[in-house]
Design an enzyme around this catalytic site. Structure first.
Site, PDB file in Angstrom:
ATOM      1  N   HIS B 157       1.017   2.085  -5.564  1.00 28.77           N
ATOM      2  CA  HIS B 157      -0.240   1.789  -4.666  1.00 28.77           C
ATOM      3  C   HIS B 157      -0.889   0.552  -5.102  1.00 28.77           C
ATOM      4  CE1 HIS B 157       0.346   5.999  -3.477  1.00 28.77           C
ATOM      5  NE2 HIS B 157       0.529   6.234  -4.682  1.00 28.77           N
ATOM      6  N   SER B 278      -3.792 -28.283   0.494  1.00 27.41           N
ATOM      7  CA  SER B 278      -4.428 -28.133   1.779  1.00 27.41           C
ATOM      8  C   SER B 278      -4.990 -29.416   2.067  1.00 27.41           C
ATOM      9  CB  SER B 278      -5.905 -27.408   1.423  1.00 27.41           C
ATOM     10  OG  SER B 278      -6.656 -27.266   2.258  1.00 27.41           O
ATOM     11  N   LYS B 284      -6.699 -26.634  -3.885  1.00 32.45           N
ATOM     12  CA  LYS B 284      -5.421 -25.836  -3.609  1.00 32.45           C
ATOM     13  C   LYS B 284      -4.001 -26.000  -3.853  1.00 32.45           C
ATOM     14  CE  LYS B 284      -6.099 -22.455  -1.657  1.00 32.45           C
ATOM     15  NZ  LYS B 284      -6.067 -22.052  -0.249  1.00 32.45           N
ATOM     16  N   GLU B 291       5.070 -17.499   1.390  1.00 39.91           N
ATOM     17  CA  GLU B 291       4.861 -16.989   2.637  1.00 39.91           C
ATOM     18  C   GLU B 291       5.546 -17.438   3.764  1.00 39.91           C
ATOM     19  OE1 GLU B 291       0.029 -18.132   2.629  1.00 39.91           O
ATOM     20  OE2 GLU B 291       0.997 -19.586   1.354  1.00 39.91           O
TER      21      GLU B 291
END
Lengths: 462, 462, 462, 462
Positions: B157, B278, B284, B291
Site C-alpha cells: 500500500h 527542463s 530539474k 516515465e
C-alpha cells in the site's frame, strides 16, 4: 477486540461508507471452499512446525469442515463488516473453537491467502473449461461427420470464393479450440505453484515446510519468490486471455450462424427451442443466443482489459487495487463457460438446408479458379491464366451465364489452348478432388482430418 | 494487364483514393525478407511438383536474391499502386525474369503468403525478444548481487511494511521475466507451423509437398487445417499478449524508479546520461525514460486491444479487415524491444543511496510484525498478539518513539509475557534471519535464489 | 551550450539510445505550423510586457515566418537530437537571429507550448471533420432522395421484420452524424481556451496579458487554472471519443454494405473502381474498402484506449508519459478522416438492385405485424392478436405459403373476426401508409424528414 | 398462451439453458420504475388515440401504481422465465387487470421500451452525478480555502519543480470537475429525446401523439428518426465516457493521496476511520480507499470499452447483442457514484503536515527558475540565463548547499551581473508574488479563483 483483524492501532472505528466501499466479501465469498482447503493445509503445516498441538489441529480441522458444510448448505452468513472471505471464515472459526482460531493466522497474510485461493479456484475452473471445450469440439466433429457430403460456397470477403466441404469449414472452430486446450495446459504449469509461506511478501518468519504444504494442496511446487508471489497476477491474466481468445472464436461462429439463418442465406435452420420471438412482430424467429454470445464477447474483452489496466504502474508488492482483480475474472469465467455451453447447443441444433446450399453453389462463379488452374496445366503462367479467366468471368457475368454454360467457342475466344476437357474441370467434385492435400478440402483429406481429431479427443479424455 | 493482379474481371480502373486507402505496402514492406525466403521455398516446391523446370527455378531464385540485395541496400522502391509487399515483389520479379515470374503464384494465395511471412517474422522477433529479456534479467541479477547487503523498507500500500533485502525486492522483476521466457517457448510451438499449401483457404489444387515445404522454412510441420491457416491470427495475438505482460512489469518497475528517485524517497540516483532536464526550470533532472516506458505501456495495451477487437464477429475465412493486424503488432514489437533495452540501461544505472535507506528504515515501525511474532513464541495466539502489538504501536506513535526505544516497563504494560529478549527481536538482521525460507528475504535464501537464477541463465543461453 | 535546452546542470552528455527512445520530433513535427503561430503571438506578448524590443520582435517574426516557409517547402530538417518540435524550431531561430531567439522562451515552458499547439491543431482538425461529416451526410441524403420509392425488408436480429423505405433505413446514418456535429460544437467550447501564460504549471513570473494572447490566437479566453492547463488532456480525449463514435457508425454501415453486396443478399452493387479482386480467384470482386473501414474501427478504438489508459494514476502536473498522447490522437484523426471520405464514396457508389429487393420482400412474412394490428382494430387486445398471428404464421410456414395467399377460410379458422378487409392490410404500401408519424417510415414522413435535413444542412453550411 | 410474449409461432418450448442464458431481468429489473412511468404515459397516449377507453386507462394506471408500490416494498417477484423487466411487469399487469393488460402493448415494441427506460434512468442518474460532483468540488474548494497559506513543492516528473500554493494544486481537481458538469449538460440535450412511437424501428402503425407523449415523460421532444431511436446507444456511451473521464481524475487524485500519505512524503494525514490495517503487520495504516478508487478506474475503463466494442460491426436495427449494453453501464454508474463519494470523504479528511511541508520546500532547488528569471531582468536571454543557473545548481548540488546559501562571490563567479538583490528573489513568497496572473499560483490569484468558483457553485445550485 473489534470486528477488524487490525483494529489494535486505530483510534476511531471505521466509517460506514468506507466499510461498504472497501468490502470484498460480496464477491470473494465464492472462494470460501478454497480458503477452507488452504486453511486446513496451513494448519497442518503449523502443527508440523510445532506452533499448533495435535489437539488444536484437530479442533481447527473439525471446525473448518463444519463451516464448509454450512456454506454448502447455504446456512453460512457472510457479513460485510468482516471485509472479506478470509476474515469471515476466521470469525466463524473463532466462534467455534475460541482462541485457537487466532493461531491459524500465525505467519500468514491475506496477501498470500488470496492468491492461494485464486490459484486453487483456477485449477478447478481450468478443468471445467477443458471439459466444456471438449464437448464443444465433439459437437463440431459430430456435426461434420454427419454432413460429410455437403458442399457449400467457401467465402472470402463474404463473397463466394471456392467450393468447400461444410465439414471442413465448420471444423475450423474445432481446430482453433484444439490450440486453446494446449494453451490451457501450458498455463497450468505456471498456475500450479503455491504462494503459501510468502506471508505479506517477505516470507514467513516461522519454519514452515513450503514444499509439503504445496504438495498437500495439489500444487507441483512452492513459488520461488515471495515478493513475486503476492505482487503478480500474471497467472489469472493469462487465463483471462485464453478465455478471450475462445470468445473471439465463438463470436465468429455466432456471426456465421446469424448469417446462415438469415432469410437471404437460409443455409441452416435452428430448433425453435434455441430461438426466441418478438414482442411485436409475430413472425419473428431470432437467433438470440448467437447474438448474445457475440455481445458477451465484448464483456470478456472488457474484463481482460480491466485486469490488465489494473496492474499498470502499480509499485510492488501488494496494493489494495488488486482487490479489483476478482470481479472481472469471475465475470469472464462465468460468461465464457455459459457461452461455450450455448455454442455447443447451437452447433448440435444446426440443420443444413441442402437444397438451398445446392442452389447457391451455382452463384458467384465458384469454379473460376479451376479455369485458371486448367490454363496453368496447358502451360500458361498462373498470373496470365488468372487474367484470362477474369475476362471470361466478366464476359459470362455480362451475359448472366455460368462458366460451365459457356460454349467451347466462347472459351476459345479467350484462349485457343482451352479444349473440351475444360468442362470436366467445371464440376464441384473435380474441384474438391484436386484438393486432396494435408488440411485441404478434398473429401479424403477431411475424413482423415476428422479421424485424426477423434484420436486426439480420445487421448485427451484418457 | 494492369497494375493489379486481379484486373481481368474489372471494367474500371481503381479509384485513386481507394488505392491510397487500401494499400498496405507502406507498413508491410518490412516483411519483404520473409516474402522472399518463402517465395524461394515455394518455387522449390513447384519445381518438385513439376510446375517449374530446373531452369525456371534457378532464374527465379537468382532474381529473388537480387531483389533481396536491392532491399538490403535500400535501392528497391516499393510502390503504393502495387498494393502490398507481395505484389511489389512479384512485379519486380517479372521485370527481371519475364513470364516465369507469373508461374510463382501457381496455387498460391496472398491469404497464405501473408500469414507465412508473419510467422517467419515472429520467429525472428521471438528470438530477439528472448535475447533482450535475458539482458534485462542479467542486469537485475547483477545489480542484486552487487548490493546483497542493502536492506530497504518493503512496501505494501506504499506504506512501510517489513524490512527486505533490496536484492530480493528488485529480483521480483527477474522472476516475472523468467515466466515470460517460458511463455514465449510455449507460444513458439504454435507459431512454428506452416500455412503454405492452404492457398486461398481450401487447400491448393496442385500436388505440393507441404511437409518438406514446412521444413525448408524452419517450421516444425504444416498447419493441419487450411481454413484455419488463413483465418486465425491467434499466433500473433498470443505474442502481443506476452508483450503486454512484459510491458506491465516494466511499467511497475518504472513507477518504482520514479518514486525512488523523487526527492522525498531519494533511495536511488541515476546517471545524468539517462535523465533529461527542463526547458524552464534549470535545476530539474527528470527520470523521463522511466516515465516514457510507463506511457508506452498504454500504447502496447492499446495494440493488443486493436488486434483483439479486429477479430470479433469476423466470419471465416479471410476478410480484408485482417490487413489491419499488422500495424498494432509491429508497433508493439518495436515499442517493447526498445522499452526492455531502456529498462535494462536504467537498472544498470541505478546507484543506491545507502545512507538514506538506512535512515528511512527507522521510520514506519517496520519491526512491528516481529513483536507480534515474538508474542506468539510466548504462547499468545497470533491474532491477539497482533492486537496487542497494534496498541503498542499506537502508544509509541503518540509519543513519537520507535519500538526499540520503549522501555521494558512500557512493553510489559501491554503484556506481562514480554521479557528482555524482545530487544534481540527488534533488529533488522534478526527479522531477516527469521525469513530463511524458500523464496524468503533471508540473506542465505536470497543468495541461493540468485545462484539458482545464474544456473537457469546459463542453461538458457546454451 | 550543448544541444539540449537544459544541459547546464548535467555532467554527462545524453546516452544515444536514451536520445532515440525519448525523442518526439519524429511525430510532433506536424505541430510545427501551430508552434510558429503560437511563438509569434507569444513574442508579441513579450514585447507588450517590455521583455522584447520592437526590433527584436520584428526579427523574431521575420525568422519564424522564414522557418514556416522552409517547412512548407519541405526544406526544413527536423533533427532527432533536438528532441521535439519546440526545440527544433528554437534552434533554427537561433541560427537565424542569434541571441534574441533565446529570449523567446522567457517565462515559457514546453509544458504549455505543447498543449497550445495541440489545441490549435485540433481547432483545425475539428473544422475539417465537420466538413467531411457534412459531405458524408449529403451523400446519404442524396442517395435517399434519389431512391425514395424503394422498399426493402427492415431487419432486426438480421431477420426480416417489417417493410421500410430504403431512404429511411439509410438515413439513420445521417441522423447519427447530425448528433456528432453537435458534439463537436459542444467540445469546441472547451477546446478554445488558451494555456499560454501557465508556464511550467505555476503561472508565468512575467506580466503577460493572457487575455489578449488568447484572442490573438483565436481562442475565446485563457484557461483559468495553470496547473490544469498543463496536466489535463481531456480536450483531446473528448475529441478522440467523438472520432470513435463516428467510426462505430461507419463500421455498422460497412457491415451492411458487405452484407448487401454478398451474393446471398445482392441488394446493391458497387462500382468496380471501389472494389478489388483476388490474387488467386479470378471471379472475385470484394468490398475491401468497407472491410477496411470496419477493421480500422479497431484501430481508433485502441487509440482512444491508449489515451485513456495513459492518464490513469498520473500525479499532477506534467509527466513525460504525456508525450505519448500524440501518436494515438494523430493516428485516429487521420484514420477517421480517410474513413469518412471512403464511406462517402461508397454511399455515392451504391446502386440498388430493385428487382432483387422486390423479390426478397416476399420472404419472411414482413406483414405479420399488420395482421396483428388488424386484429387490434377488431377489438382483440394486442398481445392476444400477436399470439393468433403467430399461429397463422406457423400454419403458413408449414405450408410454404405467404400470408396474403391464405384463403379467408384459413384466416377465419384462427379468428372469426377476420374479414375480407384483411387483404387490404396485406400490402407493402398499406403497411407504410400506416406509419405516417414523426420519424416513421411512411413516405410522407420520410420526405418531410429529408426536407428538414436539407434545411439543417443549409443552416450548418452558412 | 405460454409464458413468452411471442410463443404463438413456436412449436417447441424454450430450452431451459437458453432461457437462463438469454434472460435479462436479473439486471434490468432496476429499470422497473421507469418502465412503469413510461407505461402510464403510453397508456394515456393510447387513450388519446382511442385504443383504450377511459375505464381501461384508469384500470391500467391503478394496477401499474400498485405494482410500483410492490416493487418499492420489495414484495414484487421478478421471474427469470419472463425474460426481462418489460414482460415481468406486463405479466403482473395481466394478473391484476386481465385482458386490458394485453392492449398496452399495442403498437409498442420492447426495442423502444428499453431505450425509453434507459433514457429516463439516465436522466435521474445524470442529476445524481451532478449533485455528487458538486459535493466533491465543494469539499475541494473548502479544503483549499482553509489552507490558503500553505505552500508545497509543485511537481513535474515527480521531481520538485516550483513552489505552489496547496490550494492552487488541489483545486486543479475542482477545475477539471467543472468541465465535467458542462459535459453532462451538453449530453443532456441529446439524452432528453423520446423514442416512444418508434415501435420495432419502423414507427408505430397507430396514430399516437409523439410530441405530447415525450412531454408527458419530461423529454424535450420526440426523437426524429425511428430506426435511429432503437439502433443507437450513443446516448449511454456518451454518459459512460463522461464517467470515465471523472474516474481518471479521481485516479490521479488518489495517486497523489497515496504518495502524500506515504512515510517518505508524509505531506498529509488521513483520519483512522478512512484507512484500514493489515492482518499481519500491526503497525500498518493503509490508504485503502484511495487505492480502491484507483483500482476501480480500471473497472470503469473496461465498462466503456465493453459498450463501445459491443456496437462495432452491428447492422441496423435492433440486435440482441444490445442487451449487453446495460451491465457495463450500471456497473460504471454505481462505481463512479461510490468513488466520488469516497473521494469527497478523503478530501474532507485530509490534514496537512505543515512542518513537513516546510521542511521539504528546502529540498530540490525549487527557486532555481527564479534565478534564471532574475538574470533575464538583468538583460540575459532566457535560454542563456537558464544555462547559467543550471551550472549554479550543479555547483550547489556538489557542495550540498541550497541556492540561497551561496555567497555573492559564488554567484558572481557564474555571472558578474548577479547582485545583492538576487537574495530577495530567493524566497518562496517572492516566487509566489511574481505569479499574480490569471490562473497562476500567486496568493491573490488563487483567492480570486476560489471566489469565482464559489460564485459558479452558487449559480449551479440555483
Amino acid at each position: 477486540m473489534g470486528n477488524k483483524a487490525w483494529s489494535g492501532r486505530f483510534t476511531e472505528s471505521t466509517d460506514t461508507f468506507f466499510e461498504e466501499f472497501t468490502e470484498s466479501v460480496s464477491f470473494d465469498s465464492i472462494l470460501a471452499p478454497y480458503e477452507i482447503k488452504a486453511s486446513i493445509a496451513y494448519a497442518k503445516a503449523l502443527k508440523k512446525a510445532q506452533i499448533l498441538s495435535e489437539d488444536e489441529l484437530e479442533a481447527l480441522i473439525k471446525a473448518l469442515e463444519e463451516i464448509e458444510d454450512q456454506i454448502n448448505e447455504g446456512s453460512f452468513h457472510f457479513k460485510r463488516e468482516y471485509e472479506d472471505v478470509h476474515m469471515n471464515i476466521e470469525k466463524a472459526l473463532f466462534e467455534k473453537t475460541g482462541e485457537v482460531a487466532y493461531k491459524l493466522h500465525t505467519g500468514r497474510s491475506r496477501n498470500e491467502q488470496v492468491v492461494t485461493d485464486l490459484r486453487l479456484y483456477l485449477m478447478d475452473e481450468g478443468d471445467k473449461l477443458k471439459d466444456l471445450l471438449l464437448c464443444f469440439i465433439t459437437a463440431i466433429i459430430e456435426k461434420a461427420e454427419n454432413n460429410l457430403d455437403v458442399i457449400m460456397p467457401g467465402f472470402t470477403h463474404l463473397q463466394h470464393a471456392q467450393p468447400v466441404l461444410f465439414a471442413h469449414w465448420l471444423s475450423t472452430y474445432a481446430e482453433a479450440a484444439r490450440f486453446h486446450l494446449e494453451r490451457i495446459q501450458d498455463w497450468e504449469k505456471r498456475l500450479r505453484l503455491c504462494p503459501l509461506g510468502s506471508s505479506a511478501f517477505a516470507g514467513t518468519g516461522f519454519p514452515l515446510d513450503r514444499e509439503s504444504l504445496a504438495k498437500e494442496l495439489g500444487f507441483s511446487a512452492p513459488l520461488s519468490h515471495s515478493v513475486y508471489a503476492v505482487s503478480s497476477r500474471d497467472f489469472s491474466i493469462e487465463f483471462l486471455f485464453i478465455l478471450t481468445l475462445i470468445m473471439l472464436d465463438l463470436s465468429r461462429l455466432s456471426e456465421e450462424i446469424i448469417l446462415w439463418i438469415s432469410p437471404e442465406f437460409a443455409f441452416i435452420d435452428l430448433p425453435d427451442r434455441l430461438c426466441s420471438g418478438s414482442s411485436i412482430m409475430p413472425q419473428k424467429k431470432n437467433p438470440d443466443s448467437a447474438e448474445l454470445i457475440r455481445g458477451k464477447t465484448s464483456v470478456v474483452l472488457g474484463n481482460l482489459f480491466q485486469l490488465l489496466v489494473l496492474l499498470k504502474n502499480l509499485p510492488l508488492s501488494y496494493n489494495r487495487d488488486l482487490q479489483e482483480d476478482k470481479p472481472p475474472l469471475f465475470q469472464a469465467v462465468n460468461t465464457v463457460k455459459a457461452s461455450i455451453k450455448m455454442a455447443t447447443l447451437l452447433v448440435e441444433g444446426i440443420t443444413l438446408n441442402r437444397d438451398r446450399l445446392e442452389a447457391v453453389l451455382k452463384e458467384g462463379h465458384l469454379l473460376a479458379t479451376e479455369v485458371a488452374d486448367y490454363l496453368v496445366t496447358k502451360g500458361i503462367p498462373f498470373r496470365e491464366a488468372h487474367h484470362i479467366t477474369g475476362r471470361i468471368v466478366r464476359y459470362a457475368e455480362e451475359r448472366k451465364k455460368k462458366l460451365e454454360d459457356l460454349t467451347l467457342e466462347e472459351f476459345k475466344s479467350f484462349s485457343s489452348l482451352i479444349g473440351e476437357d475444360v468442362y470436366t474441370w467445371l464440376t464441384l467434385d473435380h474441384a474438391l478432388q484436386r484438393r486432396e492435400i494435408i488440411g485441404g478440402t478434398g473429401k479424403m483429406s477431411v475424413k482423415t482430418y476428422l479421424r485424426n481429431f477423434r484420436e486426439f479427443l480420445e487421448k485427451w479424455k484418457s
